[in-house]
Design a protein around this motif. Structure first.
Motif, PDB file in Angstrom:
ATOM      1  N   HIS A  57       0.827  -1.208   0.000  1.00 34.14           N
ATOM      2  CA  HIS A  57       0.000   0.000   0.000  1.00 34.14           C
ATOM      3  C   HIS A  57       0.863   1.260   0.000  1.00 34.14           C
ATOM      4  CE1 HIS A  57      -3.545  -2.381   1.028  1.00 34.14           C
ATOM      5  NE2 HIS A  57      -2.816  -2.989   1.951  1.00 34.14           N
ATOM      6  N   PHE A  58       0.403   2.255  -0.762  1.00 33.08           N
ATOM      7  CA  PHE A  58       1.025   3.580  -0.719  1.00 33.08           C
ATOM      8  C   PHE A  58      -0.058   4.620  -1.032  1.00 33.08           C
ATOM      9  CE2 PHE A  58       4.020   6.994  -1.639  1.00 33.08           C
ATOM     10  CZ  PHE A  58       5.004   6.760  -0.681  1.00 33.08           C
ATOM     11  N   ALA A 121     -13.855   1.501  11.188  1.00 32.98           N
ATOM     12  CA  ALA A 121     -14.133   2.615  12.108  1.00 32.98           C
ATOM     13  C   ALA A 121     -13.037   2.743  13.166  1.00 32.98           C
ATOM     14  CB  ALA A 121     -15.492   2.420  12.774  1.00 32.98           C
ATOM     15  N   GLY A 122     -12.515   1.621  13.622  1.00 29.99           N
ATOM     16  CA  GLY A 122     -11.475   1.635  14.651  1.00 29.99           C
ATOM     17  C   GLY A 122     -10.064   1.710  14.110  1.00 29.99           C
ATOM     18  N   HIS A 123      -9.931   1.788  12.796  1.00 34.35           N
ATOM     19  CA  HIS A 123      -8.614   1.835  12.131  1.00 34.35           C
ATOM     20  C   HIS A 123      -7.716   0.686  12.585  1.00 34.35           C
ATOM     21  CE1 HIS A 123      -9.590   5.594  10.225  1.00 34.35           C
ATOM     22  NE2 HIS A 123     -10.004   6.059  11.392  1.00 34.35           N
ATOM     23  N   THR A 124      -8.315  -0.484  12.707  1.00 36.23           N
ATOM     24  CA  THR A 124      -7.607  -1.685  13.147  1.00 36.23           C
ATOM     25  C   THR A 124      -6.385  -1.975  12.282  1.00 36.23           C
ATOM     26  OG1 THR A 124      -9.687  -2.606  13.957  1.00 36.23           O
ATOM     27  CG2 THR A 124      -7.890  -4.166  13.551  1.00 36.23           C
ATOM     28  N   HIS A 125      -6.467  -1.681  10.991  1.00 33.31           N
ATOM     29  CA  HIS A 125      -5.397  -2.056  10.061  1.00 33.31           C
ATOM     30  C   HIS A 125      -4.541  -0.879   9.604  1.00 33.31           C
ATOM     31  CE1 HIS A 125      -7.153  -6.020  10.003  1.00 33.31           C
ATOM     32  NE2 HIS A 125      -8.325  -5.458   9.812  1.00 33.31           N
ATOM     33  N   ARG A 126      -4.710   0.270  10.264  1.00 32.51           N
ATOM     34  CA  ARG A 126      -3.937   1.457   9.883  1.00 32.51           C
ATOM     35  C   ARG A 126      -2.428   1.204  10.004  1.00 32.51           C
ATOM     36  NH1 ARG A 126      -4.955   7.635  10.550  1.00 32.51           N
ATOM     37  NH2 ARG A 126      -6.977   6.821   9.994  1.00 32.51           N
ATOM     38  N   ALA A 127      -2.012   0.551  11.064  1.00 31.36           N
ATOM     39  CA  ALA A 127      -0.579   0.306  11.271  1.00 31.36           C
ATOM     40  C   ALA A 127      -0.004  -0.567  10.153  1.00 31.36           C
ATOM     41  CB  ALA A 127      -0.326  -0.332  12.633  1.00 31.36           C
ATOM     42  N   VAL A 129      -1.064  -0.714   7.016  1.00 33.45           N
ATOM     43  CA  VAL A 129      -0.946   0.145   5.841  1.00 33.45           C
ATOM     44  C   VAL A 129       0.241   1.094   6.009  1.00 33.45           C
ATOM     45  CG1 VAL A 129      -2.086   1.960   4.492  1.00 33.45           C
ATOM     46  CG2 VAL A 129      -3.401  -0.040   5.268  1.00 33.45           C
ATOM     47  N   GLU A 130       0.370   1.659   7.187  1.00 40.91           N
ATOM     48  CA  GLU A 130       1.460   2.606   7.453  1.00 40.91           C
ATOM     49  C   GLU A 130       2.826   1.936   7.309  1.00 40.91           C
ATOM     50  OE1 GLU A 130       3.333   6.143   8.086  1.00 40.91           O
ATOM     51  OE2 GLU A 130       1.209   5.804   7.673  1.00 40.91           O
ATOM     52  N   ARG A 131       2.921   0.670   7.700  1.00 35.80           N
ATOM     53  CA  ARG A 131       4.187  -0.057   7.543  1.00 35.80           C
ATOM     54  C   ARG A 131       4.591  -0.105   6.066  1.00 35.80           C
ATOM     55  NH1 ARG A 131       3.404  -5.223  10.013  1.00 35.80           N
ATOM     56  NH2 ARG A 131       2.802  -6.048   7.994  1.00 35.80           N
TER      57      ARG A 131
END
Length: 171
Positions: A57-58, A121-127, A129-131
């Motif tokens: 992801h980017f 909603a909880g941005h469970t997978h944000r980290a 994607v950020e990685r």
């Protein structure tokens, strides 16, 4: 060079021992990624098991306001074993990436929609994607799509003919 190298945490199709590994840093809302998507599918089908394809992801969030949620919903689908199916739906429907659309795609894939909704909603997978974003930045990515072939940046245009030729040279 690609940083970090491809590992078990990556989304990959194709044999791990393929002679060529193609990595794409992509943004589900990027029109250039959308144009590359069908061509890339065609090239990968043509080369078959000779190539392993990895997606990272980017999301370019300043230019593409739906890209972050699209990436996170792809990860929510991955948590239910359907990353590639969601990946394909998102690229085929780039013009419909509102949260309601994302939930419709989850429904279409027969995912646990309430779980996807909670995770989004909880941005469970944000980290996660950020990685990928951090690894892209460390690898010199500034725009999408950005390709790497066997860990080296593909500096030619990303059209199917050029990409196929570069992959064949790498074989």
């Amino acid at each position: 060079m690609l940083t970090p190298p491809v590992g078990a945490h990556d989304h990959a199709v194709g044999p791990p021992d393929a002679r060529v590994t193609l990595v794409e840093y992509g943004d589900f809302e990027c029109p250039f990624c959308g144009q590359a998507y069908p061509e890339l599918k065609r090239v990968l089908k043509q080369l078959g098991s000779k190539v392993r394809f990895v997606f990272r992801h980017f999301p370019l969030t300043e230019e593409h306001p739906h890209a972050q949620h699209a990436a996170e919903v792809a990860e929510a689908a991955a948590a239910q074993g359907k990353f590639w199916e969601m990946h394909d739906l998102l690229y085929r429907h780039q013009d419909a990436l509102e949260d309601d659309d994302l939930m419709n795609y989850a429904r279409e894939l027969k995912l646990d929609v309430e779980r996807v909704r909670r995770e989004l909603a909880g941005h469970t997978h944000r980290a996660r994607v950020e990685r990928d974003v951090v690894s892209g930045a460390q690898s010199g990515v500034s725009g999408t799509p950005r390709f790497f072939i066997n860990g080296r940046p593909h500096t030619e245009p990303g059209d199917a003919r050029t990409l196929a030729a570069a992959l064949k040279r790498s074989l």
